[in-house]
Scaffold this motif. Structure first.
Motif, short mmCIF file in Angstrom:
data_model
loop_
_atom_site.label_atom_id
_atom_site.label_comp_id
_atom_site.label_asym_id
_atom_site.label_seq_id
_atom_site.Cartn_x
_atom_site.Cartn_y
_atom_site.Cartn_z
N ALA A 45 0.86 -1.19 0.00
CA ALA A 45 0.00 0.00 0.00
C ALA A 45 0.90 1.23 0.00
O ALA A 45 1.79 1.35 0.83
N VAL A 46 0.63 2.15 -0.96
CA VAL A 46 1.46 3.35 -1.09
C VAL A 46 0.57 4.56 -1.35
O VAL A 46 -0.25 4.53 -2.27
N PRO A 47 0.71 5.62 -0.54
CA PRO A 47 -0.02 6.86 -0.87
C PRO A 47 0.43 7.37 -2.23
O PRO A 47 1.63 7.34 -2.55
N PHE A 48 -0.51 7.83 -3.04
CA PHE A 48 -0.12 8.27 -4.38
C PHE A 48 0.84 9.45 -4.34
O PHE A 48 1.63 9.65 -5.26
N GLN A 49 0.82 10.21 -3.25
CA GLN A 49 1.72 11.35 -3.12
C GLN A 49 3.19 10.90 -3.03
O GLN A 49 4.09 11.69 -3.29
N PHE A 50 3.43 9.65 -2.64
CA PHE A 50 4.79 9.12 -2.51
C PHE A 50 5.09 8.00 -3.49
O PHE A 50 6.19 7.47 -3.50
N ALA A 51 4.12 7.62 -4.29
CA ALA A 51 4.31 6.55 -5.26
C ALA A 51 5.00 7.07 -6.51
O ALA A 51 4.86 8.24 -6.88
N ASP A 52 5.72 6.21 -7.16
CA ASP A 52 6.31 6.54 -8.46
C ASP A 52 5.24 6.24 -9.51
O ASP A 52 5.20 5.15 -10.09
N LEU A 53 4.36 7.21 -9.72
CA LEU A 53 3.22 7.00 -10.62
C LEU A 53 3.68 6.77 -12.05
O LEU A 53 3.06 6.00 -12.78
N ALA A 54 4.77 7.41 -12.45
CA ALA A 54 5.29 7.21 -13.81
C ALA A 54 5.75 5.76 -13.99
O ALA A 54 5.48 5.15 -15.04
N GLU A 55 6.41 5.20 -12.99
CA GLU A 55 6.87 3.81 -13.08
C GLU A 55 5.68 2.87 -13.10
O GLU A 55 5.65 1.91 -13.88
N LEU A 56 4.67 3.14 -12.26
CA LEU A 56 3.47 2.29 -12.25
C LEU A 56 2.72 2.39 -13.58
O LEU A 56 2.22 1.39 -14.09
N ASP A 57 2.66 3.60 -14.14
CA ASP A 57 2.00 3.75 -15.43
C ASP A 57 2.79 3.05 -16.53
O ASP A 57 2.19 2.43 -17.42
N ALA A 58 4.10 3.12 -16.47
CA ALA A 58 4.94 2.40 -17.45
C ALA A 58 4.70 0.90 -17.34
O ALA A 58 4.61 0.21 -18.36
#
Length: 150
Positions: A45-58
């Protein structure tokens, strides 16, 4: 959520709004109680404010399925294979991953006849999360306005 370059991702990621007290309480409850019955593997579980959203989207193919805007609006479940589930279906996938009786509840939420109703309930809770136990008025504000309201 730091991973070394080229490392295999083995667990799904639950992305939630870490600035929302209700969302944080729910994620904390899930980490505390659902992991105790874990039968089929882990999750993070990761808050989106601290997640690597670009890596997850990739990981999801780079089509914008994992974005700040979407994560602000609904919880996301991103699988190691790159599938992205949002809202009620993210909750369903978390429950199914947990195993035991929770998996049956998750399976029911994922059934075609139940999905639309689960989505309606999820969206209602999401719009009213500032009124839920543990919620605060800040939970109802868009992310851009939260910092300025404190």
């Amino acid at each position: 959520m730091e991973r070394s370059e080229g490392a295999a991702v083995k667990d799904p990621v639950l992305v939630f709004d870490g600035d929302c007290a209700f969302c944080t309480t729910c994620a904390g409850w899930a980490e505390r109680y659902l992991r105790q019955t874990l039968a089929s593997g882990g999750w993070e579980a990761v808050p989106f404010q601290f997640a690597d959203l670009a890596e997850l989207d990739a990981r999801a193919g780079g089509h914008g399925e994992v974005s700040w805007e979407r994560a602000e609006r609904e919880v996301l479940w991103v699988t190691p294979a790159g599938r992205v589930h949002g809202g009620a279906q993210a909750v369903a996938r978390l429950l199914m991953r947990t195993g035991g009786a929770w998996a049956y509840l998750g399976g029911v939420l994922a059934l075609a006849p139940v999905r639309p109703l689960a989505g309606v309930v999820y969206r209602w809770v999401s719009r009213n999360r500032h009124r839920m136990p543990g919620g605060t008025p800040a939970c109802s504000l868009p992310q851009a306005q939260r910092a300025s309201s404190v």
